[in-house]
Structures are given as structure tokens and as C-alpha cells.
Design a protein around this motif. Structure first.
Motif, short mmCIF file in Angstrom:
data_model
loop_
_atom_site.label_atom_id
_atom_site.label_comp_id
_atom_site.label_asym_id
_atom_site.label_seq_id
_atom_site.Cartn_x
_atom_site.Cartn_y
_atom_site.Cartn_z
N PHE A 139 0.84 -1.19 0.00
CA PHE A 139 0.00 0.00 0.00
C PHE A 139 0.87 1.24 0.00
O PHE A 139 2.01 1.21 0.47
CB PHE A 139 -0.90 0.04 1.25
CG PHE A 139 -1.72 -1.21 1.45
CD1 PHE A 139 -2.82 -1.47 0.65
CD2 PHE A 139 -1.38 -2.13 2.44
CE1 PHE A 139 -3.57 -2.63 0.82
CE2 PHE A 139 -2.12 -3.28 2.62
CZ PHE A 139 -3.21 -3.54 1.82
N SER A 140 0.32 2.32 -0.53
CA SER A 140 1.00 3.60 -0.35
C SER A 140 0.94 3.96 1.13
O SER A 140 0.06 3.48 1.86
CB SER A 140 0.32 4.69 -1.18
OG SER A 140 -0.92 5.08 -0.60
N PRO A 141 1.85 4.80 1.61
CA PRO A 141 1.78 5.19 3.03
C PRO A 141 0.44 5.83 3.40
O PRO A 141 -0.06 5.62 4.52
CB PRO A 141 2.93 6.19 3.16
CG PRO A 141 3.90 5.78 2.10
CD PRO A 141 3.06 5.33 0.95
N TRP A 142 -0.15 6.58 2.49
CA TRP A 142 -1.47 7.20 2.74
C TRP A 142 -2.54 6.12 2.89
O TRP A 142 -3.36 6.18 3.81
CB TRP A 142 -1.80 8.12 1.57
CG TRP A 142 -3.11 8.83 1.63
CD1 TRP A 142 -3.36 10.02 2.25
CD2 TRP A 142 -4.34 8.41 1.02
NE1 TRP A 142 -4.70 10.37 2.07
CE2 TRP A 142 -5.31 9.41 1.32
CE3 TRP A 142 -4.72 7.32 0.26
CZ2 TRP A 142 -6.64 9.32 0.88
CZ3 TRP A 142 -6.04 7.23 -0.18
CH2 TRP A 142 -6.97 8.22 0.13
N GLN A 170 -11.92 -6.44 2.57
CA GLN A 170 -12.15 -6.50 1.12
C GLN A 170 -11.47 -5.33 0.40
O GLN A 170 -10.91 -5.51 -0.69
CB GLN A 170 -13.64 -6.52 0.82
CG GLN A 170 -14.32 -7.83 1.13
CD GLN A 170 -15.69 -7.95 0.50
OE1 GLN A 170 -16.28 -6.96 0.05
NE2 GLN A 170 -16.23 -9.16 0.44
N ALA A 171 -11.52 -4.15 1.00
CA ALA A 171 -10.86 -2.99 0.38
C ALA A 171 -9.35 -3.19 0.33
O ALA A 171 -8.71 -2.84 -0.66
CB ALA A 171 -11.22 -1.72 1.16
N ALA A 172 -8.78 -3.75 1.40
CA ALA A 172 -7.34 -4.03 1.40
C ALA A 172 -6.98 -5.00 0.29
O ALA A 172 -5.96 -4.84 -0.39
CB ALA A 172 -6.92 -4.58 2.76
N SER A 173 -7.82 -6.00 0.07
CA SER A 173 -7.59 -6.95 -1.01
C SER A 173 -7.64 -6.26 -2.37
O SER A 173 -6.79 -6.49 -3.23
CB SER A 173 -8.64 -8.07 -0.95
OG SER A 173 -8.52 -8.93 -2.06
N ASP A 203 -8.34 5.05 -4.16
CA ASP A 203 -8.87 5.78 -3.01
C ASP A 203 -9.41 4.76 -2.00
O ASP A 203 -10.57 4.36 -2.06
CB ASP A 203 -9.99 6.72 -3.49
CG ASP A 203 -10.50 7.63 -2.39
OD1 ASP A 203 -10.27 7.34 -1.20
OD2 ASP A 203 -11.14 8.65 -2.73
N LEU A 204 -8.57 4.35 -1.08
CA LEU A 204 -8.94 3.27 -0.18
C LEU A 204 -10.20 3.56 0.64
O LEU A 204 -11.09 2.71 0.72
CB LEU A 204 -7.77 2.91 0.75
CG LEU A 204 -8.05 1.70 1.63
CD1 LEU A 204 -6.89 0.74 1.62
CD2 LEU A 204 -8.40 2.12 3.05
N PRO A 205 -10.35 4.75 1.25
CA PRO A 205 -11.60 5.00 1.98
C PRO A 205 -12.84 4.89 1.10
O PRO A 205 -13.88 4.41 1.55
CB PRO A 205 -11.42 6.43 2.51
CG PRO A 205 -9.95 6.66 2.50
CD PRO A 205 -9.40 5.86 1.37
N ALA A 206 -12.73 5.31 -0.16
CA ALA A 206 -13.87 5.21 -1.07
C ALA A 206 -14.19 3.74 -1.36
O ALA A 206 -15.37 3.37 -1.49
CB ALA A 206 -13.58 5.95 -2.36
#
Length: 378
Positions: A139-142, A170-173, A203-206
Motif C-alpha cells: 500500500f502507499s503510506p497514505w 475486502q478494500a485491502a484486497s 482511493d482506499l476510503p472510497a
């Protein structure tokens, strides 16, 4: 979910029909190697049956439990907005947050090598374990800082917490900079660098919010259970009239090597990591006899013997050819026939290896899966 051997495609290609016929007369349904949770979700949402799912890995049982342990839809998103707000407050309180946001913004204009070198200089501290293990790699640091913050601020309500954690997994995957699983991240070179940047820019939160909208409305018709435990141990609680679905590991490499990042997100902690895959120590990763060529046959035979003794019926899926754990479809048929009557047999296509390197083999290819429906001989 990017998942090796996922049954999602097969549910529409033979497996779904086999389950429908078998579930109709079943009292309860056991999904003893739930993996991505696809079969547990499918049965729980469609049939008024208690689904009992298990896996050796916590993240799998989190995914299954997020649906099978709820009997009501969750459609309001106010709680999710509050969750994101708590995570955002944590991130904003750190002096380095603006720097991470700046690095994320630059990903659209710099190369993978530069992005990687800069990313690996960030030290976020022990309070951010996912970032310490995987930031600047998978992952990016953000992105990893968001995972840590969201993991720390999960809702207290049991049902919403389950949805939130499953959505985060699921988002991490979906955001992981890796070729379908997390055995190792993309390298920041000319070949894989573009894929690394593509993943880091997500956009991980999205993506988490998108997964909440998908998982929240799903629920079981009858409340089920999800357990992080050995399949053979849970099988001992089966009884006559139950149906057991078996989709055991077929890889000669333990699945925990492929999904250690998701397991870390589920647990919320990461110990020291090592190797190109940033793995936790082998002692911290579960192992299965089904993934060991010297033990897979005995493990399969033992599990079938337990289910036969408990007078449960069984559906098995397994690669039709020889798998890397030493077993082939014919071996599985022979083991099954020694304990059960084979009532139905078919072969279904599947399309996933999750091990392609885009040079020597494709990431997805045609393969064939054996489906056996077994009835108790008693």
C-alpha cells in the motif's frame, strides 16, 4: 475479493444448482473451508438454514460472519460516516499527515522507483502496525495509514463492526499492489511499476465505503455462526441431516502465505516481518495438513470419516487434475467412495490461478473443478 480458488464463478456454473438440491433437505449447512465466504453468503441469503462457517484464518471467518451472523439489512450509512470521521480525526492529529497526503498527490506525476524510495522513508510509529509492515510495499503510506486509522476506530456495535471490518478487509484486497494475492508486492521496476502505481493511487476510503454499501444490505435468512478453527474439529459437531460443503486447500503452499496481509488487517496487529513478501514469522501463520503433500490424503480421509460417522451429507469441490498438494480429482473420488455413496458427479469450469506473472503464465486461465455430491451410506 481477489481470492485463489474462489467459488463465486462456480456458483453460477453448476455448484449453485448442486447446493440448491442438497440444501433443500438439510437441517444445517457447514462451510468448513469458507475462504472468501462466497458459498456461506450464497446459502445464508437464499435458504432458511443455519450456516456454520469455519476457516483457520481469522479474516475468512470475519468475511463469512459479516453476513451469516446477521438477519437484518443495514442500509443506513450514518454510522459509517461517523466511523470515517473518527479515523480522519486520528490522522489529522499527526504532524506527518500532510506529508503523506502530499506523497499521495504526487503519485500521478512521478515514477514507481521514486514513489517507492520516498514511501519507504516514512516511519509512522508502533501505533500504525499495518503501515510499519506494509506501507510503501502493498500500500502507499497514505493508504496504509487509513487502514490503521479505520482499524483502530471500528464501531462498537457488533453488527456494524462486523460489516466495517469485512469491508476494510475486502478494500485491502482490492487495493493491494500485488498480482491477485499478497504473497509478494509488485516491484517498482519498469515491468511491474505501472501496476504498483495503479494500486497505490486507489482511493482506499472510497473502496471501503463501496464495500459497506454492498455488504450491509446482505443478511442471512436464519442466524448462523462463523468460527476460526480447524475443519475436522468443527465437523465433530455435525449430525444426521446436516450438509457439509468442503472446498479444502489444494495448493502445496499454505494459504496463509498468500493472505497474510488480510489476516493482519483482521487481527489489527503485525509482528516483525521478513522476506520479499513482508511475511510475519512462520510461527505466526496458520498451516494446514491439506497443503502438505505428505499429509493431505490422510487429512482428507480423516475429515470424511468424521462426517460419515456423524451421518452428514457432503458436497466436495476439488480441481479435476492433479493439484500441487499431491492430490488429484480421482484421488478425492476414491477417498469419498470409501465413506459415502457418490450420488452426483460433475465438472465445472473455473478461471483463477492468482499466480500469473504475465510472462510465463496468465493470471487467469481455464481450469476444471470436480463437484461431488455424497450421501451417507448408513
Amino acid at each position: 475479493m481477489k481470492y485463489m480458488g474462489s467459488k463465486r464463478a462456480m456458483l453460477g456454473n453448476g455448484l449453485g444448482d448442486a447446493l440448491t438440491r442438497a440444501v433443500f433437505d438439510a437441517d444445517r449447512v457447514f462451510d468448513l473451508f469458507t475462504g472468501s465466504g462466497a458459498v456461506a453468503w450464497h446459502v445464508a441469503q437464499r435458504f432458511d438454514k443455519e450456516v456454520i462457517a469455519s476457516d483457520l484464518q481469522l479474516y475468512s471467518t470475519v468475511l463469512a460472519g459479516a453476513v451469516i451472523e446477521r438477519t437484518e439489512a443495514v442500509t443506513s450509512l450514518k454510522w459509517a460516516d461517523n466511523w470515517f470521521g473518527r479515523a480522519r480525526d486520528i490522522l489529522a492529529s499527526y504532524s506527518w499527515w500532510n506529508v503523506l497526503q502530499g506523497h499521495q498527490a504526487k503519485l500521478a506525476s512521478i515514477g514507481a522507483a521514486e514513489a517507492s524510495q520516498e514511501a519507504q522513508r516514512f516511519e509512522l510509529g508502533e501505533q500504525f502496525p499495518i503501515s510499519g509492515a506494509y506501507g510503501g510495499y502493498y500500500f502507499s503510506p497514505w493508504q496504509s495509514a487509513w487502514i490503521d486509522a479505520l482499524r483502530k476506530t471500528l464501531p462498537s456495535d457488533k453488527g456494524r463492526r462486523a460489516i466495517a471490518l469485512a469491508s476494510l478487509i475486502q478494500a485491502a484486497s482490492r487495493c493491494a499492489a500485488s498480482p491477485g494475492h499478497t504473497a509478494q508486492p509488485f516491484k517498482p521496476n519498469e515491468t511491474a511499476g505501472p501496476y504498483l502505481l495503479e494500486a497505490w493511487r486507489k482511493d482506499l476510503p472510497a473502496v471501503v465505503a463501496e464495500r459497506i454499501k454492498d455488504i450491509g444490505p446482505r443478511h442471512a435468512k436464519k442466524k448462523g455462526q462463523a468460527h476460526c478453527m480447524d475443519a475436522a474439529e468443527l465437523a465433530k459437531s455435525a449430525k444426521q441431516g446436516d450438509l457439509a460443503f468442503l472446498d479444502p486447500p489444494y495448493s502445496g503452499v499454505h494459504y496463509s502465505r498468500f493472505y497474510h496481509v488480510l489476516e493482519s488487517v483482521a487481527q489489527g496487529v503485525v509482528g516483525p516481518v521478513e522476506g520479499v513478501g513482508r511475511y510475519p514469522h512462520q510461527d505466526q501463520r496458520p498451516s494446514s495438513d491439506f497443503s502438505m503433500s505428505s499429509r493431505s490424503r490422510a487429512a482428507f480421509d480423516q475429515l470424511l470419516a468424521i462426517l460419515a460417522e456423524r451421518q452428514a451429507n457432503v458436497i466436495i469441490t476439488f480441481p479435476a487434475g492433479r493439484a500441487s498438494n499431491g492430490l488429484a480429482g480421482d484421488d478425492v473420488k476414491a477417498l469419498a467412495a470409501s465413506h459415502f455413496s457418490i450420488e452426483e458427479e460433475k465438472v465445472s469450469s473455473r478461471f483463477s490461478t492468482l499466480g500469473g506473472d504475465m510472462k510465463h503464465r496468465a493470471a487467469r486461465k481455464d481450469a476444471f473443478e470436480l463437484i461431488l455430491k455424497l450421501s451417507n451410506q448408513s
